[in-house]
Design a protein around this motif. Structure first.
Motif, short mmCIF file in Angstrom:
data_model
loop_
_atom_site.label_atom_id
_atom_site.label_comp_id
_atom_site.label_asym_id
_atom_site.label_seq_id
_atom_site.Cartn_x
_atom_site.Cartn_y
_atom_site.Cartn_z
N TRP A 163 8.09 -6.13 34.95
CA TRP A 163 8.37 -6.80 36.23
C TRP A 163 9.56 -7.75 36.09
O TRP A 163 10.40 -7.83 36.98
CB TRP A 163 7.14 -7.58 36.69
N ARG A 164 9.60 -8.46 34.99
CA ARG A 164 10.68 -9.43 34.79
C ARG A 164 12.05 -8.76 34.85
O ARG A 164 13.00 -9.30 35.44
CB ARG A 164 10.50 -10.10 33.42
N TYR A 165 12.17 -7.57 34.26
CA TYR A 165 13.47 -6.91 34.17
C TYR A 165 13.66 -5.80 35.20
O TYR A 165 14.63 -5.05 35.13
CB TYR A 165 13.67 -6.37 32.76
N GLY A 166 12.75 -5.70 36.16
CA GLY A 166 12.92 -4.74 37.25
C GLY A 166 12.58 -3.31 36.90
O GLY A 166 12.87 -2.40 37.70
N THR A 169 8.35 -2.26 39.80
CA THR A 169 8.42 -2.99 41.07
C THR A 169 7.26 -2.56 41.96
O THR A 169 6.71 -1.47 41.81
CB THR A 169 9.74 -2.74 41.81
N GLN A 177 6.74 -9.80 40.64
CA GLN A 177 8.09 -9.95 40.10
C GLN A 177 8.47 -11.43 40.05
O GLN A 177 9.06 -11.90 39.08
CB GLN A 177 9.09 -9.17 40.97
N SER A 181 9.01 -13.23 36.40
CA SER A 181 10.36 -13.73 36.11
C SER A 181 10.37 -15.24 35.95
O SER A 181 11.33 -15.80 35.41
CB SER A 181 11.33 -13.31 37.22
N SER A 182 9.31 -15.92 36.39
CA SER A 182 9.24 -17.37 36.27
C SER A 182 8.58 -17.82 34.97
O SER A 182 8.66 -18.99 34.61
CB SER A 182 8.46 -17.96 37.46
N GLU A 185 8.88 -16.62 27.71
CA GLU A 185 8.31 -15.67 26.75
C GLU A 185 7.04 -16.22 26.10
O GLU A 185 6.04 -15.51 25.99
CB GLU A 185 9.35 -15.32 25.68
#
Length: 222
Positions: A163-166, A169, A177, A181-182, A185
């Protein structure tokens, strides 16, 4: 002709396979286990008991390339929506005993950090608790939110990374997403480890009626 049928039977003419959904999804069990129970491979998750709407959305996402895994993309490429829903409903109705797996190799501090995020979120980043959407018992919520238990830490981490890197989706607005992304690691690792440390209950997903979701999610209309 009256004598021909017994003769054919004696020659071992194969019996006709019943045309059932169980027979049709037999190809799925090599990766996802009998009745979607799960297997030892970290990256093939349990399907059984997840909400049918969630499973259907994932099948459509694989077919349309919004989730990328070549064998799944290929197998689903030409299947229509109605058939994908029948597959989803079959696995959603199953409830085989969960597959036992080893606890993750995680320290006490990492597990505490994961528990804090899962149960309380990260208010400073406007990230809600996982339980706010996935249910107090983390068993999911009808019709489109999956349970998070019975998954290995590496799988959870990989999906958050996708999800973080698309690479993965969902229907817009894609709330996961934003969440993935928020997260940093270390936060991803903590959440994955904590979820993987929990036992897998036999509970079913929570009903659709319940508290309003803290984020707008295209896969769970309110």
């Amino acid at each position: 002709m009256a004598c021909a049928a017994p003769a054919f039977a004696q020659q071992g003419v194969p019996e006709r396979i019943p045309d059932t959904m169980e027979a049709r999804v037999a190809a799925c069990i090599g990766c996802h286990g009998d009745k979607g129970r799960g297997v030892e491979n970290v990256y093939f998750p349990r399907l059984a008991g997840k909400p049918a709407g969630y499973l259907y959305n994932q099948l459509v996402a694989f077919r349309e390339g919004r989730r990328k895994y070549v064998p799944m993309n290929y197998l689903l490429e030409y299947l229509p929506n109605a058939y994908l829903m029948r597959m989803a409903e079959y696995f959603a109705a199953q409830n085989p005993a969960p597959l036992a797996h080893a606890r993750p190799n995680a320290g006490a501090r990492q597990l505490r950090d994961g528990q804090r995020i899962v149960t309380g979120g990260l208010p400073g980043k406007k990230i809600p608790a996982c339980i706010a959407c996935h249910g107090a018992e983390l068993t999911g919520r009808e019709p489109g939110i999956p349970g998070l238990l019975g998954l290995r830490a590496d799988y959870v981490s990989a999906q958050l990374g996708a999800w973080r890197y698309g690479v993965r989706t969902a229907l817009a607005p894609d709330c996961m997403q934003f969440v993935a992304s928020s997260l940093s690691e270390p936060e991803v690792a903590a959440v994955a480890a904590y979820l993987a440390s929990l036992p897998t209950p036999g509970a079913r997903p929570a009903p659709r009626d319940g508290p309003r979701l803290p984020l707008a999610c295209g896969s769970q209309p309110q």
